[in-house]
Design a protein around this motif. Structure first.
Motif, PDB file in Angstrom:
ATOM      1  N   LEU A 136      88.971  17.278 -29.148  1.00 32.39           N
ATOM      2  CA  LEU A 136      88.106  18.401 -29.515  1.00 32.39           C
ATOM      3  C   LEU A 136      87.303  18.138 -30.788  1.00 32.39           C
ATOM      4  CD1 LEU A 136      90.329  21.429 -28.511  1.00 32.39           C
ATOM      5  CD2 LEU A 136      88.279  20.582 -27.375  1.00 32.39           C
ATOM      6  N   PRO A 137      87.932  17.664 -31.870  1.00 29.92           N
ATOM      7  CA  PRO A 137      87.112  17.359 -33.060  1.00 29.92           C
ATOM      8  C   PRO A 137      86.078  16.261 -32.790  1.00 29.92           C
ATOM      9  CG  PRO A 137      89.436  17.421 -33.646  1.00 29.92           C
ATOM     10  CD  PRO A 137      89.344  17.520 -32.149  1.00 29.92           C
ATOM     11  N   LEU A 138      86.446  15.258 -31.995  1.00 27.22           N
ATOM     12  CA  LEU A 138      85.498  14.193 -31.691  1.00 27.22           C
ATOM     13  C   LEU A 138      84.316  14.749 -30.912  1.00 27.22           C
ATOM     14  CD1 LEU A 138      84.582  11.290 -31.710  1.00 27.22           C
ATOM     15  CD2 LEU A 138      86.014  10.877 -29.709  1.00 27.22           C
ATOM     16  N   SER A 139      84.566  15.578 -29.916  1.00 25.95           N
ATOM     17  CA  SER A 139      83.477  16.192 -29.155  1.00 25.95           C
ATOM     18  C   SER A 139      82.577  17.013 -30.079  1.00 25.95           C
ATOM     19  CB  SER A 139      84.025  17.083 -28.041  1.00 25.95           C
ATOM     20  OG  SER A 139      84.592  16.307 -27.020  1.00 25.95           O
ATOM     21  N   PHE A 140      83.172  17.713 -31.033  1.00 29.84           N
ATOM     22  CA  PHE A 140      82.396  18.486 -31.993  1.00 29.84           C
ATOM     23  C   PHE A 140      81.488  17.569 -32.824  1.00 29.84           C
ATOM     24  CE2 PHE A 140      81.900  20.152 -36.306  1.00 29.84           C
ATOM     25  CZ  PHE A 140      81.235  21.334 -36.039  1.00 29.84           C
ATOM     26  N   PHE A 141      82.043  16.461 -33.349  1.00 30.70           N
ATOM     27  CA  PHE A 141      81.246  15.511 -34.143  1.00 30.70           C
ATOM     28  C   PHE A 141      80.092  14.948 -33.320  1.00 30.70           C
ATOM     29  CE2 PHE A 141      85.296  14.401 -36.663  1.00 30.70           C
ATOM     30  CZ  PHE A 141      84.977  15.278 -37.689  1.00 30.70           C
ATOM     31  N   VAL A 142      80.382  14.581 -32.093  1.00 34.31           N
ATOM     32  CA  VAL A 142      79.363  13.986 -31.226  1.00 34.31           C
ATOM     33  C   VAL A 142      78.279  15.015 -30.898  1.00 34.31           C
ATOM     34  CG1 VAL A 142      78.970  12.939 -28.954  1.00 34.31           C
ATOM     35  CG2 VAL A 142      80.935  12.235 -30.318  1.00 34.31           C
ATOM     36  N   ASP A 143      78.685  16.225 -30.544  1.00 37.52           N
ATOM     37  CA  ASP A 143      77.718  17.293 -30.278  1.00 37.52           C
ATOM     38  C   ASP A 143      76.859  17.584 -31.508  1.00 37.52           C
ATOM     39  OD1 ASP A 143      78.529  17.695 -27.644  1.00 37.52           O
ATOM     40  OD2 ASP A 143      79.880  19.347 -28.147  1.00 37.52           O
ATOM     41  N   ALA A 144      77.470  17.600 -32.670  1.00 39.34           N
ATOM     42  CA  ALA A 144      76.753  17.895 -33.916  1.00 39.34           C
ATOM     43  C   ALA A 144      75.676  16.856 -34.214  1.00 39.34           C
ATOM     44  CB  ALA A 144      77.733  17.990 -35.083  1.00 39.34           C
ATOM     45  N   HIS A 145      75.821  15.654 -33.661  1.00 36.03           N
ATOM     46  CA  HIS A 145      74.829  14.600 -33.865  1.00 36.03           C
ATOM     47  C   HIS A 145      73.873  14.494 -32.672  1.00 36.03           C
ATOM     48  CE1 HIS A 145      77.551  13.466 -37.131  1.00 36.03           C
ATOM     49  NE2 HIS A 145      76.492  12.891 -37.656  1.00 36.03           N
ATOM     50  N   ASN A 146      73.867  15.544 -31.842  1.00 38.49           N
ATOM     51  CA  ASN A 146      72.956  15.620 -30.693  1.00 38.49           C
ATOM     52  C   ASN A 146      73.095  14.445 -29.736  1.00 38.49           C
ATOM     53  OD1 ASN A 146      71.732  18.098 -31.470  1.00 38.49           O
ATOM     54  ND2 ASN A 146      70.591  16.967 -33.023  1.00 38.49           N
ATOM     55  N   LEU A 147      74.318  14.020 -29.507  1.00 35.43           N
ATOM     56  CA  LEU A 147      74.596  12.927 -28.579  1.00 35.43           C
ATOM     57  C   LEU A 147      75.236  13.491 -27.321  1.00 35.43           C
ATOM     58  CD1 LEU A 147      76.107  10.451 -31.176  1.00 35.43           C
ATOM     59  CD2 LEU A 147      73.859  10.263 -30.099  1.00 35.43           C
ATOM     60  N   SER A 148      74.687  13.115 -26.190  1.00 34.63           N
ATOM     61  CA  SER A 148      75.257  13.537 -24.914  1.00 34.63           C
ATOM     62  C   SER A 148      76.626  12.892 -24.756  1.00 34.63           C
ATOM     63  CB  SER A 148      74.328  13.091 -23.785  1.00 34.63           C
ATOM     64  OG  SER A 148      74.905  13.360 -22.541  1.00 34.63           O
ATOM     65  N   ASN A 149      77.597  13.650 -24.247  1.00 31.04           N
ATOM     66  CA  ASN A 149      78.935  13.089 -24.099  1.00 31.04           C
ATOM     67  C   ASN A 149      79.697  13.809 -23.005  1.00 31.04           C
ATOM     68  OD1 ASN A 149      81.029  15.112 -25.521  1.00 31.04           O
ATOM     69  ND2 ASN A 149      79.064  15.172 -26.601  1.00 31.04           N
ATOM     70  N   LYS A 150      80.693  13.121 -22.497  1.00 32.45           N
ATOM     71  CA  LYS A 150      81.580  13.681 -21.487  1.00 32.45           C
ATOM     72  C   LYS A 150      82.964  13.118 -21.719  1.00 32.45           C
ATOM     73  CE  LYS A 150      82.198  14.583 -16.650  1.00 32.45           C
ATOM     74  NZ  LYS A 150      83.310  15.446 -16.875  1.00 32.45           N
ATOM     75  N   VAL A 151      83.957  13.977 -21.678  1.00 35.40           N
ATOM     76  CA  VAL A 151      85.343  13.548 -21.835  1.00 35.40           C
ATOM     77  C   VAL A 151      85.876  13.173 -20.462  1.00 35.40           C
ATOM     78  CG1 VAL A 151      87.654  14.261 -22.524  1.00 35.40           C
ATOM     79  CG2 VAL A 151      85.672  15.017 -23.853  1.00 35.40           C
ATOM     80  N   ASP A 152      86.410  11.969 -20.341  1.00 40.11           N
ATOM     81  CA  ASP A 152      86.995  11.490 -19.082  1.00 40.11           C
ATOM     82  C   ASP A 152      88.503  11.611 -19.192  1.00 40.11           C
ATOM     83  OD1 ASP A 152      88.003  10.112 -16.900  1.00 40.11           O
ATOM     84  OD2 ASP A 152      86.569   8.477 -17.061  1.00 40.11           O
ATOM     85  N   SER A 153      89.043  12.579 -18.513  1.00 41.23           N
ATOM     86  CA  SER A 153      90.494  12.779 -18.544  1.00 41.23           C
ATOM     87  C   SER A 153      91.094  12.585 -17.155  1.00 41.23           C
ATOM     88  CB  SER A 153      90.813  14.176 -19.079  1.00 41.23           C
ATOM     89  OG  SER A 153      90.178  15.158 -18.280  1.00 41.23           O
ATOM     90  N   THR A 154      90.555  11.609 -16.421  1.00 39.41           N
ATOM     91  CA  THR A 154      90.992  11.380 -15.039  1.00 39.41           C
ATOM     92  C   THR A 154      92.385  10.780 -14.953  1.00 39.41           C
ATOM     93  OG1 THR A 154      89.967   9.199 -15.013  1.00 39.41           O
ATOM     94  CG2 THR A 154      88.636  11.056 -14.198  1.00 39.41           C
TER      95      THR A 154
END
Length: 105
Positions: A7-25
Motif C-alpha cells: 500500500l505505501p509503495l502504491s501510494f508513492f508510485v501514484d504520487a509520482h504519476n506512474l501507472s502501476n498494477k499490483v500482481d498478487s497472482t
C-alpha cells in the motif's frame, strides 16, 4: 505480511504519476516478469522478504533484465526520473549507488 508494504509503495508510485498494477497472482516471480515483459512493461518493482529486513525493493529493467535494490522511499522517484529522461537506466546502474540484485529464480 508483504501487503503492509504494498500500500505505501502504491501510494508513492501514484504520487509520482506512474501507472502501476499490483500482481498478487501467487505465481513465481519469474512467471510474473515474463508476463510483464510480454506486454511491454519497462520496469518492475518487487517486494520480497528482504524488503521486510532492510526496507528496500528490487527494481528490474525489462530490456537488460538487470536488477538493483533501491530503498522503498526512493524507488518511485527514481523510476520517474528515468521515465522523464532526467537520468537513464545505464547511468543508474553504472553509478553503483544501488547494489545489483541477483535473482534466485
Amino acid at each position: 505480511v508483504l501487503t503492509t508494504t504494498t500500500l505505501p509503495l502504491s501510494f508513492f508510485v501514484d504520487a509520482h504519476n506512474l501507472s502501476n498494477k499490483v500482481d498478487s497472482t501467487g505465481q513465481s516471480i519469474g512467471k510474473r516478469y515474463a508476463r510483464t515483459d510480454e506486454i511491454g512493461i519497462p520496469y518492475a518493482i518487487t517486494i520480497d522478504r528482504q524488503t521486510q529486513e532492510d526496507n528496500t525493493v528490487t527494481l528490474r529493467e525489462r530490456d537488460t533484465m538487470l536488477q538493483i535494490r533501491v530503498p522503498l522511499g526512493e524507488v518511485a522517484r527514481l523510476v520517474q526520473d528515468i521515465v522523464q529522461g532526467r537520468t537513464s537506466w545505464k547511468e543508474v546502474t553504472e553509478s553503483k549507488k544501488y547494489p545489483f540484485h541477483e535473482s534466485k529464480e
